[in-house]
Write an enzyme that holds these catalytic residues in place. Structure first.
Site, PDB file in Angstrom:
ATOM      1  CD  GLU A 304       0.252  -1.329   3.234  1.00 25.52           C
ATOM      2  OE1 GLU A 304       0.172  -2.123   2.478  1.00 25.52           O
ATOM      3  OE2 GLU A 304       0.152  -1.399   4.312  1.00 25.52           O
ATOM      4  CG  HIS A 328      -5.965  -5.499   1.387  1.00 25.66           C
ATOM      5  ND1 HIS A 328      -6.221  -6.219   2.477  1.00 25.66           N
ATOM      6  CD2 HIS A 328      -4.694  -5.154   1.706  1.00 25.66           C
ATOM      7  CE1 HIS A 328      -5.774  -6.102   3.358  1.00 25.66           C
ATOM      8  NE2 HIS A 328      -4.388  -5.557   2.939  1.00 25.66           N
ATOM      9  CD  GLU A 329      -2.415  -3.795  -1.175  1.00 26.80           C
ATOM     10  OE1 GLU A 329      -1.841  -2.978  -0.108  1.00 26.80           O
ATOM     11  OE2 GLU A 329      -2.320  -5.122  -0.904  1.00 26.80           O
ATOM     12  CG  HIS A 332      -3.461  -1.031   3.771  1.00 27.03           C
ATOM     13  ND1 HIS A 332      -3.287  -1.032   5.064  1.00 27.03           N
ATOM     14  CD2 HIS A 332      -3.222  -2.225   3.020  1.00 27.03           C
ATOM     15  CE1 HIS A 332      -2.971  -2.353   5.134  1.00 27.03           C
ATOM     16  NE2 HIS A 332      -2.922  -3.016   4.203  1.00 27.03           N
ATOM     17  CD  GLU A 351      -2.191  -5.390   6.546  1.00 29.63           C
ATOM     18  OE1 GLU A 351      -3.246  -5.434   5.848  1.00 29.63           O
ATOM     19  OE2 GLU A 351      -1.272  -5.030   6.176  1.00 29.63           O
ATOM     20  CG  ASP A 406       8.056 -12.059   7.765  1.00 27.15           C
ATOM     21  OD1 ASP A 406       7.064 -11.466   7.503  1.00 27.15           O
ATOM     22  OD2 ASP A 406       8.645 -12.891   6.910  1.00 27.15           O
ATOM     23  CE1 TYR A 414      -3.305  -8.600   5.565  1.00 26.02           C
ATOM     24  CE2 TYR A 414      -2.113  -9.747   7.135  1.00 26.02           C
ATOM     25  CZ  TYR A 414      -1.919  -8.886   6.336  1.00 26.02           C
ATOM     26  OH  TYR A 414      -0.916  -8.473   5.630  1.00 26.02           O
TER      27      TYR A 414
HETATM   28 ZN   LIG Z   1      -2.626  -4.997   3.889  1.00 30.04          ZN
END
Ligand SMILES: [Zn+2]
Length: 636
Positions: A304, A328-329, A332, A351, A406, A414
């Site tokens: 994003e 989705h992006e 953001h 998210e 990560d 999400y």
């Molecule tokens: Zn995302």
């Protein structure tokens, strides 16, 4: 970013006392921050000391040296101390940078050499760059170069591009890769504006997460400005044989020339999506919204980067069926870019909120049926993932101390995050919840906030005024406990119920595959159908489906991925040529990871995996290589 796809790197704050901090009082951001009562948060993934000296702006100046795979130039940081602050030590995050010279200045016109020390490189965390400055210095200028192995840069040779003639460079800064190409305070709670001058070979064009001019002259020298304060993980650059196709007055597509027209057709609904989001959650505050379609080795679905979403070409299905990624992006632009997670343990704020908004955009543009199918598929993903996650990783407000950011990038932030927001919507009613969200984005605009900030704001503005309704939302359980609360919403799709009925008729032998009523199925219905089949399905049934629907020849990446997973499980050899082709034609980690994992489960499969990987490995992004190396035991 879309899940399954976060970058691989991490670090710990080794100088814990100096980590985190409040914006210094007196600055515009500090006033806004105190008005919105944003708490200071300790960022365990940065060495920086923003509480003592805070970077407010960066001027960048680079030569893009394709022959050496190096960016070389300067970063000039504008500094601010809290009132009365006299700090003389500035700590920055770096990884694999060659620092040539550091200077400081009081006024930006006279410069003096500054002493600096670069800590020994920590494998994942990088090296703290400690600079000693006079207490009245306001700027520091760092001359430096990146290394070819910089984790945030990917240098593509011509054969790895769509056009095959000239090289390509793109960046990926989230979560903590910005430090591998810019020395800065690489923490999402430090927001900066930036300007950049980028020199490239004359036949190439550069774009950034900034003000890209669709009419720009291709002359090898490009200037950018990002006037809105953003966190470092949103700084982005791409250089290649790019051209532009408009979609509306404020939206369009950048891509390599052979790809750009098709991409503009695929994303023809961009303007409608932006309007839908604006009607729901307030104005789009970033001026332009463009999408850059990258070469196939981009390891993620999308990123994003503000004003310029980076996207994988694997969403170009030809029928707009995979544009949820762009929704989705775009979402953001509110959740994440406007109101940002202060640390990576608050990632779910970025998210979860984004997935919720993504589905609201899809609903408005493509209808409830489509949005509900996406929600059901999302819940399937979440359940599947939770089944094998340790409990501590099922928590939204995850503890990532000493861990790679990560590790937190599972379906939990999400989909579980989005479920909490959906429960709030269902409980308080859409009208009231939308008003709450709009107020939330206005209140925290251009700030980085923690989970505690969110919960406090939620209580004050939605829960506390309605205790009876609030009692139905187990906030503490949602945010701090593993698993999915029993009261969680249950998205349901009638379309999927019909798909399941057809599935049963075929499996029970009542109809042949060719008579399954799939003529009008969308990508989402196909995915649901394939996921609902038994594993392994067996070669014969695979062949029957393939004859009827030519699934081995599908050009839809999501369907292909699901089909190939089934082919591996069933030993369905007819699909293996397609498997080899798919794995060598793109480098999106979301697809590479499950397919290689499925292959290595048997000795013969592992051999096949290695044969494919030997060929594909040089074309993958370092982040994807790191993932697949581990799966196939490369070099062991
Ligand atoms: Zn995302």
């Amino acid at each position: 970013m879309r899940y399954g796809e976060l970058a691989a790197a991490a670090m710990m704050c080794l100088a814990a006392a100096a980590c985190g901090g409040r914006p210094s009082a007196g600055s515009p951001a500090a006033e806004a921050a105190s008005a919105a009562t944003v708490s200071a948060a300790r960022d365990v993934h940065s060495y920086a000391n923003p509480a003592e000296i805070r970077v407010r702006h960066v001027d960048l100046d680079w030569d893009v040296l394709f022959d050496r795979k190096v960016l070389r130039g300067t970063a000039t940081l504008s500094l601010e101390r809290p009132p009365g602050g006299r700090a003389t030590r500035l700590v920055l995050d770096t990884r694999n940078l060659d620092i040539e010279k550091v200077e400081s200045s009081r006024d930006g016109s006279t410069w003096a050499n500054a002493a600096f020390s670069l800590a020994a490189p920590e494998k994942i965390f990088g090296s703290a760059l400690t600079i000693t400055l006079p207490e009245d210095s306001t700027r520091v200028r760092i001359a430096y170069a990146t290394r070819p192995e910089a984790s945030g840069l990917q240098w593509l040779d011509p054969p790895q591009t769509a056009g095959k003639k000239v090289p390509f460079l793109f960046t990926q800064s989230q979560a903590i890769h910005a430090r591998s190409w810019i020395p800065l305070q690489d923490s999402p709670q430090v927001r900066i504006t930036y300007r950049a001058r980028v020199r490239t070979p004359k036949n190439l064009l550069a774009v950034m997460s900034a003000n890209n001019d669709p009419q720009v002259a291709r002359d090898g020298e490009y200037d950018f400005e990002m006037p809105q304060a953003i966190p470092s993980y949103l700084i982005a650059l791409a250089v290649g044989d790019l051209s532009f196709a408009p979609v509306s007055a404020r939206a369009g597509v950048w891509a390599e020339r052979p790809v750009v027209e098709g991409a503009a057709r695929e994303f023809a609904d961009l303007e409608e999506m932006i309007r839908a989001a604006e009607e729901l959650f307030g104005p789009y505050r970033w001026e332009r919204y463009d999408v850059l379609v990258l070469p196939p080795s981009f390891p993620f679905g999308g990123m994003e980067n503000p004003r310029l979403t980076f996207a994988t070409p694997t969403v170009l299905a030809g029928d707009k069926s995979l544009v949820a990624l762009v929704a989705h992006e775009l979402a953001h632009s509110w959740a994440g870019n406007l109101v940002t997670n202060a640390t990576w343990r608050d990632f779910w704020l970025n998210e979860g909120m984004t997935v919720y908004i993504e589905r609201r955009i899809l609903e408005r543009v493509y209808g409830t049926r489509r949005a509900e199918m996406e929600a059901v598929l999302g819940l399937q993903d979440l359940r599947k993932e939770i089944a094998h996650l340790p409990e501590k990783d099922e928590i939204l407000h995850i503890d990532l101390s000493g861990r790679d950011p990560d590790d937190g990038a599972t379906d939990v932030p999400y989909e579980k995050g989005a479920l909490l927001l959906r429960q709030l919507e269902e409980t308080f009613g859409r009208q009231r919840f939308d008003r709450f969200l709009r107020g939330y984005f206005d209140h925290f605009a251009f700030q980085s906030i923690t989970t505690d900030d969110f919960v406090r704001y939620l209580r004050a503005n939605l829960l506390d005024p309605s205790p009876e309704l609030a009692s139905r939302i187990p906030v503490e359980e949602w945010v701090e406990k593993p698993g999915i609360p029993a009261s969680a919403p249950r998205p349901h799709s009638d379309a999927f119920a019909r798909v399941e009925a057809e599935t049963a008729r075929w499996l029970q032998g009542k109809i042949p595959a060719s008579e399954v009523d799939a003529g009008a199925w969308s990508t989402q219905e196909w995915l649901h159908f394939l996921r609902a089949l038994p594993v392994p399905l067996g070669s014969e049934r695979m062949a029957e489906l393939d004859r009827a629907y030519r699934l081995s020849a599908s050009s839809n990446a999501e369907i292909t991925n699901q089909w190939l997973l089934m082919a591996i499980a069933s030993g369905y050899e007819a699909a293996y040529p397609r498997l080899g082709e798919f794995l060598t034609s793109m480098g999106r980690r979301k697809f590479l990871k499950p397919l290689y994992e499925a292959l290595v489960k048997t000795p013969a499969g592992k051999e096949r995996a290695l044969a494919i990987y030997r060929k594909a490995r040089p074309t993958y992004h370092p982040i994807a290589v790191a993932t697949v190396d581990k799966i196939v035991g490369w070099g062991t």
